[in-house]
Write a protein that holds these residues in place. Structure first.
Motif, PDB file in Angstrom:
ATOM      1  N   ARG A 228      -0.271  -0.337  -5.755  1.00 39.26           N
ATOM      2  CA  ARG A 228      -0.575   0.620  -6.813  1.00 39.26           C
ATOM      3  C   ARG A 228      -1.519   1.698  -6.298  1.00 39.26           C
ATOM      4  O   ARG A 228      -2.287   1.469  -5.351  1.00 39.26           O
ATOM      5  CB  ARG A 228      -1.195  -0.091  -8.015  1.00 39.26           C
ATOM      6  N   ASP A 229      -1.473   2.859  -6.935  1.00 35.51           N
ATOM      7  CA  ASP A 229      -2.418   3.917  -6.583  1.00 35.51           C
ATOM      8  C   ASP A 229      -3.683   3.757  -7.423  1.00 35.51           C
ATOM      9  O   ASP A 229      -3.823   2.801  -8.197  1.00 35.51           O
ATOM     10  CB  ASP A 229      -1.793   5.305  -6.753  1.00 35.51           C
ATOM     11  N   GLU A 230      -4.601   4.720  -7.285  1.00 35.28           N
ATOM     12  CA  GLU A 230      -5.885   4.598  -7.968  1.00 35.28           C
ATOM     13  C   GLU A 230      -5.767   4.677  -9.487  1.00 35.28           C
ATOM     14  O   GLU A 230      -6.669   4.265 -10.222  1.00 35.28           O
ATOM     15  CB  GLU A 230      -6.853   5.678  -7.469  1.00 35.28           C
ATOM     16  N   LYS A 231      -4.644   5.185  -9.992  1.00 32.29           N
ATOM     17  CA  LYS A 231      -4.436   5.275 -11.441  1.00 32.29           C
ATOM     18  C   LYS A 231      -3.605   4.115 -11.995  1.00 32.29           C
ATOM     19  O   LYS A 231      -3.333   4.059 -13.191  1.00 32.29           O
ATOM     20  CB  LYS A 231      -3.768   6.606 -11.780  1.00 32.29           C
ATOM     21  N   GLY A 232      -3.184   3.218 -11.109  1.00 30.47           N
ATOM     22  CA  GLY A 232      -2.442   2.047 -11.559  1.00 30.47           C
ATOM     23  C   GLY A 232      -0.938   2.202 -11.526  1.00 30.47           C
ATOM     24  O   GLY A 232      -0.221   1.320 -12.009  1.00 30.47           O
ATOM     25  N   PHE A 233      -0.436   3.309 -10.956  1.00 31.49           N
ATOM     26  CA  PHE A 233       1.001   3.508 -10.870  1.00 31.49           C
ATOM     27  C   PHE A 233       1.537   2.963  -9.553  1.00 31.49           C
ATOM     28  O   PHE A 233       0.800   2.819  -8.568  1.00 31.49           O
ATOM     29  CB  PHE A 233       1.346   4.994 -11.008  1.00 31.49           C
ATOM     30  N   PHE A 234       2.826   2.698  -9.510  1.00 30.82           N
ATOM     31  CA  PHE A 234       3.466   2.138  -8.322  1.00 30.82           C
ATOM     32  C   PHE A 234       3.301   3.070  -7.131  1.00 30.82           C
ATOM     33  O   PHE A 234       3.503   4.279  -7.241  1.00 30.82           O
ATOM     34  CB  PHE A 234       4.947   1.889  -8.597  1.00 30.82           C
ATOM     35  N   ASN A 235       2.936   2.488  -5.983  1.00 28.20           N
ATOM     36  CA  ASN A 235       2.717   3.253  -4.759  1.00 28.20           C
ATOM     37  C   ASN A 235       3.768   2.878  -3.726  1.00 28.20           C
ATOM     38  O   ASN A 235       3.789   1.744  -3.234  1.00 28.20           O
ATOM     39  CB  ASN A 235       1.306   2.979  -4.218  1.00 28.20           C
TER      40      ASN A 235
END
Length: 522
Positions: A228-235
């Protein structure tokens, strides 16, 4: 008459305090009178006891949180003490062989025996009632087979997968590091390595304790922990890197969990240590909420395309999704999306509502989701009717700990099975029902070092491996008695259920009718 008037004038609490005060004064006088030059041991003991009782009595009488303690000082505390040990008292003294929930004593005992390589037989006769409604049994054959190789496996990975995985028909279900201790995770993974079966990471990400040599099924939940990225979305980049670890054999996208479908998890700030944060790709010492649903897709077509994306980023490893079926129409919509796009997952994990969890609201754990048998039958029939059954494997999860459980699930359509609590029993779980307290007495479901330091990985990994090996041996003996040489051959006609007094039906009659449920060999 005087006696009644006296009792009506004073409350039980006031009388208790009065008695304790008198006892305290007596103890003080005793100490003073025994000074010659030092007080006697008995008088000192009396003074300490009376002092403690006085403190407890005044505390109970002056607090306003618990009415029962206010009305019955000191005595009410026995209620809480007895209530706290109620599960242990029932389990050790009053529980019958078939009474315990969610697993009875006979079920727990067979896991312990197989994990320890001890006697695995029972004596004298059956304890279940074969005439009760709901009783299930298997039809044996007068022409039993002989099975020497019990390393039963199934190949997972359809025509859109370039790295198919030969999985055992019995594997470790999803349990995250954080829910389980580091020693428990290590022992499970090392046991999987010894026994040649797979270990599902749970949605908490891949920890160093998961990387102890065993094959991994990396589960991706709504929090995308570990990718995940820092905003909680899939990375994409993080997923691509970690999905290509050599020990990661399959990817499982978690849509819902049987014990709490539609309910996201919560990681409190105090549990979010720097180590946990690094594993989950989150900021340490912050409270992290897992959404109840995914943000990477919002409809069946986007879900199927996301499955294809994960397969591409992992360089062709098997990708599937885990679901506790609720609304049948939604599962049908997903199948229709497979047909429309030409994209299909390599496997679908069916998690029954009877599945376990560390913690869930009562309304979710008892009243939400479809039971495993019904869900497995529905998924199996749907895939068959839409011509997808030979392309998509079905995995089953939910109270599967014996050869009978595995055989029954495979007769209803499963190609392989998971177990979480069975593997926990193999580690030494005593069903203390303390998973959500942080005080698991055997050091499994806790992060308290004083508790998990007693869990010996070297011993427990062998118990996990033994449990798997002996369960596979039992599976071989069971299917042999039914006239089969491989679990893939088991059909729904083998199993029967008493549905009325004097009336039994096969699973084929109950669930499938004339539908051909035979699976292609792989």
């Amino acid at each position: 008459m005087f006696h009644k008037k006296f009792l009506n004038r004073f409350t039980f609490g006031q009388l208790t305090v009065a008695i304790v005060v008198i006892y305290l004064l007596y103890s003080v006088v005793s100490v003073v009178l025994s000074l010659n030059p030092t007080p006697s041991t008995a008088s000192i003991v009396n003074l300490v006891i009376s002092g403690i009782l006085a403190i407890l009595a005044f505390t109970d009488l002056t607090q306003n949180k618990h009415t029962i303690r206010k009305n019955y000082p000191i005595f009410a505390r026995f209620r809480y003490m007895f209530e706290s040990i109620r599960p242990e008292m029932r389990q050790y003294f009053w529980e019958g062989e078939l009474d315990g929930k969610p697993f009875n004593r006979r079920e727990r005992s067979i896991v312990y025996q197989r994990a320890k390589n001890e006697k695995q037989t029972v004596s004298f006769g059956m304890q279940d009632d074969p005439n009760r409604l709901g009783y299930e049994w298997a039809a044996h054959s007068v022409y039993p087979k002989h099975v020497s190789d019990t390393n039963f496996r199934t190949l997972i990975g359809g025509d859109q997968c370039t790295q198919p995985y030969s999985a055992s028909v019995y594997n470790i279900s999803a349990m995250s590091y954080g829910a389980l201790s580091k020693k428990a995770i290590t022992a499970l993974n090392e046991g999987a390595k010894i026994g040649g079966f797979a270990h599902n990471t749970g949605e908490g990400g891949i920890s160093q304790y998961h990387r102890s040599g065993g094959d991994l099924i990396w589960q991706i939940g709504t929090g995308y922990f570990g990718c995940r990225d820092e905003k909680g979305f899939f990375n994409d980049a993080l997923f691509e890197e970690r999905s290509n670890y050599p020990e990661v054999k399959m990817i499982e996208l978690k849509l819902s969990q049987g014990a709490k479908p539609g309910h996201g998890g919560l990681l409190p700030a105090e549990k979010n240590t720097p180590e946990i944060a690094a594993i989950r790709s989150i900021t340490p010492h912050t409270t992290v909420h897992s959404p109840s649903g995914h943000t990477a897709f919002s409809n069946p077509t986007e879900l199927i395309n996301f499955v294809a994306k994960l397969r591409k980023l992992s360089n062709g490893k098997p990708v599937g999704f885990k679901i506790c079926i609720g609304k049948k129409d939604e599962f049908l919509d997903i199948v229709n999306a497979m047909l429309e796009t030409g994209i299909h997952p390599d496997f679908i994990t069916i998690d029954g509502a009877e599945g376990g969890t560390g913690a869930a609201p009562l309304e979710f754990i008892d009243y939400m989701g479809m039971a495993l048998n019904d869900a497995l039958v529905f998924a199996n029939k749907t895939l068959i009717e839409n011509g997808l059954r030979d392309k998509v494997k079905l995995l089953a999860s939910g109270r599967i700990i014996s050869a009978f459980d595995i055989s029954k699930a495979m007769a209803l359509g499963a190609d392989a099975c998971y177990s979480a609590r069975g593997m926990m029993f193999a580690l030494g779980c005593i069903q203390a029902l303390q998973c959500d307290s942080g005080y698991c007495p055997v050091g499994i479901a806790t992060q308290d070092e004083t508790l998990y330091k007693g869990l010996d990985v070297t011993d427990k990994r062998m118990r996990v491996a033994n449990f798997h090996k002996n369960t596979m041996k039992a599976l071989g003996e069971f299917i042999s008695a039914c006239g089969y040489e491989d679990p893939k051959q088991i059909d729904a006609k083998t199993f029967h259920k008493r549905i009325e007094h004097g009336v039994n039906k096969t699973f084929q009659e109950m669930y499938f009718g004339e539908l051909d449920t035979r699976k292609k060999q792989a």
